[in-house]
Structure formats: structure tokens, C-alpha cells
Scaffold this motif. Structure first.
Motif, PDB file in Angstrom:
ATOM      1  N   ASN A   6     -30.960  21.749  13.886  1.00  0.00           N
ATOM      2  CA  ASN A   6     -31.571  20.534  13.353  1.00  0.00           C
ATOM      3  C   ASN A   6     -31.041  20.251  11.954  1.00  0.00           C
ATOM      4  O   ASN A   6     -31.744  20.425  10.970  1.00  0.00           O
ATOM      5  N   PRO A   7     -29.785  19.831  11.895  1.00  0.00           N
ATOM      6  CA  PRO A   7     -29.203  19.601  10.571  1.00  0.00           C
ATOM      7  C   PRO A   7     -29.951  18.479   9.849  1.00  0.00           C
ATOM      8  O   PRO A   7     -30.401  17.520  10.469  1.00  0.00           O
ATOM      9  N   SER A   8     -30.105  18.617   8.551  1.00  0.00           N
ATOM     10  CA  SER A   8     -30.894  17.634   7.799  1.00  0.00           C
ATOM     11  C   SER A   8     -30.049  16.740   6.906  1.00  0.00           C
ATOM     12  O   SER A   8     -30.538  15.727   6.410  1.00  0.00           O
ATOM     13  N   ALA A   9     -28.801  17.115   6.682  1.00  0.00           N
ATOM     14  CA  ALA A   9     -27.959  16.299   5.805  1.00  0.00           C
ATOM     15  C   ALA A   9     -26.532  16.242   6.367  1.00  0.00           C
ATOM     16  O   ALA A   9     -26.068  17.182   7.024  1.00  0.00           O
ATOM     17  N   VAL A  10     -25.866  15.140   6.090  1.00  0.00           N
ATOM     18  CA  VAL A  10     -24.519  14.925   6.622  1.00  0.00           C
ATOM     19  C   VAL A  10     -23.559  16.003   6.111  1.00  0.00           C
ATOM     20  O   VAL A  10     -23.501  16.270   4.903  1.00  0.00           O
ATOM     21  N   ALA A  11     -22.870  16.636   7.032  1.00  0.00           N
ATOM     22  CA  ALA A  11     -21.878  17.655   6.694  1.00  0.00           C
ATOM     23  C   ALA A  11     -20.750  17.587   7.722  1.00  0.00           C
ATOM     24  O   ALA A  11     -20.895  16.953   8.783  1.00  0.00           O
ATOM     25  N   VAL A  15     -22.422  15.294  14.241  1.00  0.00           N
ATOM     26  CA  VAL A  15     -22.422  13.950  14.825  1.00  0.00           C
ATOM     27  C   VAL A  15     -23.467  13.130  14.076  1.00  0.00           C
ATOM     28  O   VAL A  15     -24.643  13.486  14.039  1.00  0.00           O
ATOM     29  N   VAL A  16     -22.995  12.077  13.435  1.00  0.00           N
ATOM     30  CA  VAL A  16     -23.854  11.231  12.602  1.00  0.00           C
ATOM     31  C   VAL A  16     -24.139   9.936  13.352  1.00  0.00           C
ATOM     32  O   VAL A  16     -23.228   9.312  13.904  1.00  0.00           O
ATOM     33  N   THR A  17     -25.406   9.553  13.386  1.00  0.00           N
ATOM     34  CA  THR A  17     -25.785   8.234  13.903  1.00  0.00           C
ATOM     35  C   THR A  17     -26.181   7.404  12.690  1.00  0.00           C
ATOM     36  O   THR A  17     -26.972   7.853  11.855  1.00  0.00           O
ATOM     37  N   MET A  18     -25.623   6.212  12.584  1.00  0.00           N
ATOM     38  CA  MET A  18     -25.749   5.469  11.332  1.00  0.00           C
ATOM     39  C   MET A  18     -25.814   3.967  11.585  1.00  0.00           C
ATOM     40  O   MET A  18     -25.042   3.421  12.354  1.00  0.00           O
ATOM     41  N   ASP A  19     -26.764   3.321  10.916  1.00  0.00           N
ATOM     42  CA  ASP A  19     -26.767   1.860  10.865  1.00  0.00           C
ATOM     43  C   ASP A  19     -25.902   1.424   9.694  1.00  0.00           C
ATOM     44  O   ASP A  19     -25.825   2.118   8.676  1.00  0.00           O
ATOM     45  N   TYR A  20     -25.268   0.279   9.842  1.00  0.00           N
ATOM     46  CA  TYR A  20     -24.448  -0.204   8.728  1.00  0.00           C
ATOM     47  C   TYR A  20     -24.465  -1.720   8.665  1.00  0.00           C
ATOM     48  O   TYR A  20     -24.710  -2.409   9.663  1.00  0.00           O
ATOM     49  N   ILE A  60     -31.302  12.348   6.707  1.00  0.00           N
ATOM     50  CA  ILE A  60     -31.755  11.363   7.693  1.00  0.00           C
ATOM     51  C   ILE A  60     -32.722  10.393   7.015  1.00  0.00           C
ATOM     52  O   ILE A  60     -33.634  10.813   6.300  1.00  0.00           O
ATOM     53  N   GLY A  61     -32.507   9.117   7.218  1.00  0.00           N
ATOM     54  CA  GLY A  61     -33.337   8.089   6.594  1.00  0.00           C
ATOM     55  C   GLY A  61     -32.782   7.572   5.281  1.00  0.00           C
ATOM     56  O   GLY A  61     -33.208   6.527   4.797  1.00  0.00           O
ATOM     57  N   ARG A 144     -29.388   7.600  10.545  1.00  0.00           N
ATOM     58  CA  ARG A 144     -30.483   7.573  11.530  1.00  0.00           C
ATOM     59  C   ARG A 144     -30.664   8.899  12.252  1.00  0.00           C
ATOM     60  O   ARG A 144     -31.756   9.190  12.735  1.00  0.00           O
ATOM     61  N   GLY A 145     -29.601   9.662  12.399  1.00  0.00           N
ATOM     62  CA  GLY A 145     -29.736  10.910  13.136  1.00  0.00           C
ATOM     63  C   GLY A 145     -28.544  11.816  12.883  1.00  0.00           C
ATOM     64  O   GLY A 145     -27.468  11.352  12.492  1.00  0.00           O
ATOM     65  N   LEU A 146     -28.764  13.107  13.109  1.00  0.00           N
ATOM     66  CA  LEU A 146     -27.708  14.113  12.948  1.00  0.00           C
ATOM     67  C   LEU A 146     -27.881  15.141  14.050  1.00  0.00           C
ATOM     68  O   LEU A 146     -29.003  15.499  14.403  1.00  0.00           O
ATOM     69  N   ARG A 147     -26.761  15.582  14.598  1.00  0.00           N
ATOM     70  CA  ARG A 147     -26.821  16.703  15.535  1.00  0.00           C
ATOM     71  C   ARG A 147     -25.517  17.487  15.433  1.00  0.00           C
ATOM     72  O   ARG A 147     -24.504  16.973  14.946  1.00  0.00           O
TER      73      ARG A 147
END
Ligand code: ZN
Length: 162
Positions: A6-11, A15-20, A60-61, A144-147
Motif C-alpha cells: 500500500n504505497p503512500s507516495a509516488v516513487a 503505478v500512479v493513477t492521476m487526474d490532470y 494520494i490526494g 488518485r491512486g498508487l499500487r
């Protein structure tokens, strides 16, 4: 402590889910509003480098405004990448209008995008530069999400949809 599941920050390699939202010259050019957030493998240049490097550490967020200069975006337009095409060689289904985008096949059989930038009496000028070449890109992004990526995704350097 970083939790692999459950990654909490972009690294790197997540896999990053992102609104832009993308603003060009102060106007909204594109956004994820209609299609939904994009997903990509961080650290593999699935998105333009100038944006990717600013995402590390975002939780996230979290939202961020990122300005990307052309050098780190779509590059500068190449004045050589403009071609004069006789109207007779333009496929019939293509409307003869400035701003129309089309795809042509090059000698290697690869599809390449072009934009009609001028219509003459019996020719059109086709610009093969990316429409955003030379532009400063102003992004507003929200994570929005990270996995974690699967090993297959890591091997391929891109994500597989689930
Ligand atoms: Zn693949």
C-alpha cells in the motif's frame, strides 16, 4: 515506513493513477475529466519527463501545479518538418482546412501525425511537428491512486490494465 503493498507516495516503479488538467497559453487544452484519470508506470517515461520528475513524493490526494518548458515537454518545433503536398496527393476523405489533423504513412510504413497549417490554390502545407512543440505546458495534477507494478509490467516498462 514504506509499505510495499500500500504505497503512500509516488516513487519509482509504482503505478500512479492521476487526474490532470493541461493549460497552454492560459487556456485549458486537455484534461482527464471526460476519460477519467490516466495510469502510468512512474520512472519509465510513460509521460513527459518534465512532469514525471515533479511527481516524486506526492501522496494520494495531493495536488500540484507543474510548469514544463518545451525542452522537457514536446521540444522545439523543427522548421524542416513542414512539407508542401499537392492537393491531388491528399487523401480525398481529408477536409482541406487549416487545423485539420491527419495521419500519413512514411516510407517505413509508420503512421505519422501532421496538421494542415496552410491551404493554397493547389497545395497544402503539412506540419509534422507535435501540436505542443514549442509550448510551455502548465499542468495541474492530483494523485488518485498508487499500487505496486507487477513483474511483467516492470519488464515491459508500462502498465497493463486490470
Ligand atoms: Zn506490456
Amino acid at each position: 515506513m514504506a509499505n510495499k503493498e500500500n504505497p503512500s507516495a509516488v516513487a519509482e516503479n509504482l503505478v500512479v493513477t492521476m487526474d490532470y488538467k493541461l493549460f497552454v497559453d492560459g487556456e485549458l487544452y486537455d484534461s482527464s475529466e471526460e476519460e477519467g484519470p490516466i495510469a502510468f508506470l512512474q520512472g519509465h517515461q510513460n509521460i513527459i519527463p518534465g512532469l514525471e520528475k515533479e511527481l516524486y513524493g506526492l501522496e494520494i490526494g495531493a495536488s500540484k501545479k507543474v510548469r514544463v518548458e518545451p525542452e522537457n515537454g514536446y521540444g522545439q518545433p523543427d522548421p524542416e518538418a513542414i512539407m508542401n503536398l499537392p492537393l491531388s496527393e491528399l487523401p480525398e476523405e481529408i477536409p482541406v482546412e487549416v487545423g485539420v489533423e491527419l495521419e500519413l504513412t512514411d516510407e517505413e510504413g509508420e503512421l505519422i501525425g501532421a496538421t494542415i497549417t496552410e491551404v493554397g490554390e493547389d497545395f497544402v502545407l503539412l506540419d509534422f511537428n507535435h501540436p505542443l512543440a514549442g509550448k510551455t505546458l502548465d499542468f495541474e495534477v492530483t494523485i488518485r491512486g498508487l499500487r505496486s507494478a507487477s513483474s511483467e509490467e516492470m519488464d515491459h516498462g508500462h502498465i497493463h490494465s486490470h
